[in-house]
Design an enzyme around this catalytic site. Structure first.
Site, mmCIF file in Angstrom:
data_model
loop_
_atom_site.group_PDB
_atom_site.id
_atom_site.type_symbol
_atom_site.label_atom_id
_atom_site.label_comp_id
_atom_site.label_asym_id
_atom_site.label_seq_id
_atom_site.Cartn_x
_atom_site.Cartn_y
_atom_site.Cartn_z
ATOM 1 N N ALA A 108 0.837 -1.208 0.000
ATOM 2 C CA ALA A 108 0.000 0.000 0.000
ATOM 3 C C ALA A 108 0.867 1.252 0.000
ATOM 4 C CB ALA A 108 -0.939 -0.005 1.198
ATOM 5 N N ASP A 109 1.929 1.247 0.770
ATOM 6 C CA ASP A 109 2.858 2.383 0.765
ATOM 7 C C ASP A 109 3.460 2.591 -0.620
ATOM 8 O OD1 ASP A 109 3.332 3.841 3.284
ATOM 9 O OD2 ASP A 109 3.761 1.869 4.114
#
Length: 394
Positions: free
Chosen positions: A166-167
């Site tokens: 997600a980052d």
């Protein structure tokens, strides 16, 4: 710098991974990136193997930047940042919603100081809404976005991708958005704009094509298919594991030929992708048995000869020595200070017609503070005074 973003100055007020990685990508492509940290430093400086104040994880998302350490709780620190912003093209931040506004560094204030500024804010769930003040790390976004629900085990329990997916997808999204905003600025006469990138938004968009394909048709929906991710697996060879793929019919034919099992491709049940999905329990054990009889080198020879989709599972320690990795020149060495020595990195993945400059080392905390301020017009006495007051470190 000679990259396509040469001449662009980015003020990186972000930390951890999403913002720093976005800024590093822009820096790899020629932008000047000034990383602004608090006196405590980016927490990622302490994550992973470490030498001095540089961890391997910090280096991986902050290479080539200049380091400026400011106490932004001090009016003098705010004044320095404002002076820097006046010279910048882009500011990237990933504080919780409202933090920079409380410091007087919100979009309205900085846009007034520099109307050309691209102001990119990265948040977990967005700038407002029921979750806006929830503290976020990557696993939380994986959970809420549906990514975790796609990683089911044999018992059907959700799991996490064991990467900061997600980052990283947020970083890719933010970097692309910044370059798009810079392009529009150049075409529209020089006006800056604000960009909002929520990790949740980026993760759901990333997960949607196959992770949500059973939830797309809203009217008279067709029958659901098996979840795409549930079909993905590794196959045990005689000396390790391999990954294969046969989405297209011709690819399944090639796979069976590489294994000497053309009879499987001739079976009416397996001639279409829908049939192979429906009857996976019939063909997969036979393919598995053939793969298990061969070592990875033999399998790869067959895949190449027949045009089949496949590749060996390479252990982390062996990735730099993989033949294709070496052929592509993916792994590079970057020289740091004597205290750190050489560091292996993955080079910028995009290759342009004009080669990019060699990437530089990541900065020690506040390493370039004095020279950055001198370039902004601060004299030696003013810089010394800021150091004495603890506003500037380094």
């Amino acid at each position: 710098m000679s990259g396509p973003l040469a001449g662009i100055r980015i003020v990186d007020c972000s930390q951890i991974v999403s913002g720093p990685m976005a800024c590093q990508m822009l820096g790899d492509q020629g932008a000047e990136v000034i990383k602004v940290e608090s006196p405590g430093g980016d927490p990622v400086r302490s994550l992973g193997p470490r030498k001095a104040d540089l961890s391997s994880m910090f280096i991986a998302v902050n290479r080539g930047k200049q380091g400026l350490c400011l106490d932004l709780k001090s009016p003098d620190g705010i004044a320095v940042l404002e002076t820097l912003v006046k010279t910048a093209d882009v500011l990237v931040e990933n504080f919780r919603p409202g933090v920079l506004a409380r410091l007087g560094l919100d979009w309205e204030r900085l846009h007034a100081l520099n109307p050309r500024l691209i102001y990119c804010s990265i948040t977990g769930f967005g700038p407002d809404g029921p979750y806006q003040n929830v503290r976020v790390y990557d696993p939380v976004i994986q959970a809420v976005s549906g990514i975790a629900a796609s990683q089911v085990d044999k018992e059907g329990n959700p799991g996490l991708v064991r990467h900061l997916v997600a980052d990283k997808v947020t970083a890719l999204t933010a970097a692309q958005a910044v370059t798009a905003a810079l392009f529009r600025r150049e075409r529209s006469g020089g006006e800056g704009e604000r960009i909002e990138v929520a990790m949740l938004d980026a993760a759901i968009a990333f997960n949607w094509p196959e992770g949500m394909y059973n939830y797309s048709f809203m009217d008279d929906a067709p029958a659901a298919w098996p979840e795409y991710g549930a079909q993905m697996r590794l196959w045990k060879a005689a000396d390790g594991q391999v990954a294969i793929g046969a989405l297209q019919d011709a690819e399944f034919v090639a796979l069976t030929r590489s294994l000497g099992r053309e009879d499987l491709a001739a079976d009416e049940r397996f001639r279409s992708s829908a049939g192979r999905i429906k009857h996976q329990r019939e063909w997969a054990p036979q393919v598995s048995a053939e793969i298990a009889r061969r070592n990875r080198a033999e399998l790869m020879d067959g895949f190449v000869a027949q045009g089949a989709v496949g590749g060996p599972v390479v252990h982390l320690a062996d990735v730099p020595d993989d033949a294709q990795v070496q052929h592509n020149g993916i792994c590079i060495e970057v020289a740091h200070s004597d205290a750190v020595g050489r560091v292996r990195q993955a080079r910028p993945p995009a290759r342009f017609g004009q080669p990019l400059d060699q990437v530089g080392p990541a900065p020690h905390l506040g390493e370039h503070g004095r020279q950055i301020l001198a370039a902004l017009g601060y004299d030696a006495a003013a810089i010394a005074a800021l150091v004495d007051k603890g506003v500037l470190k380094g």
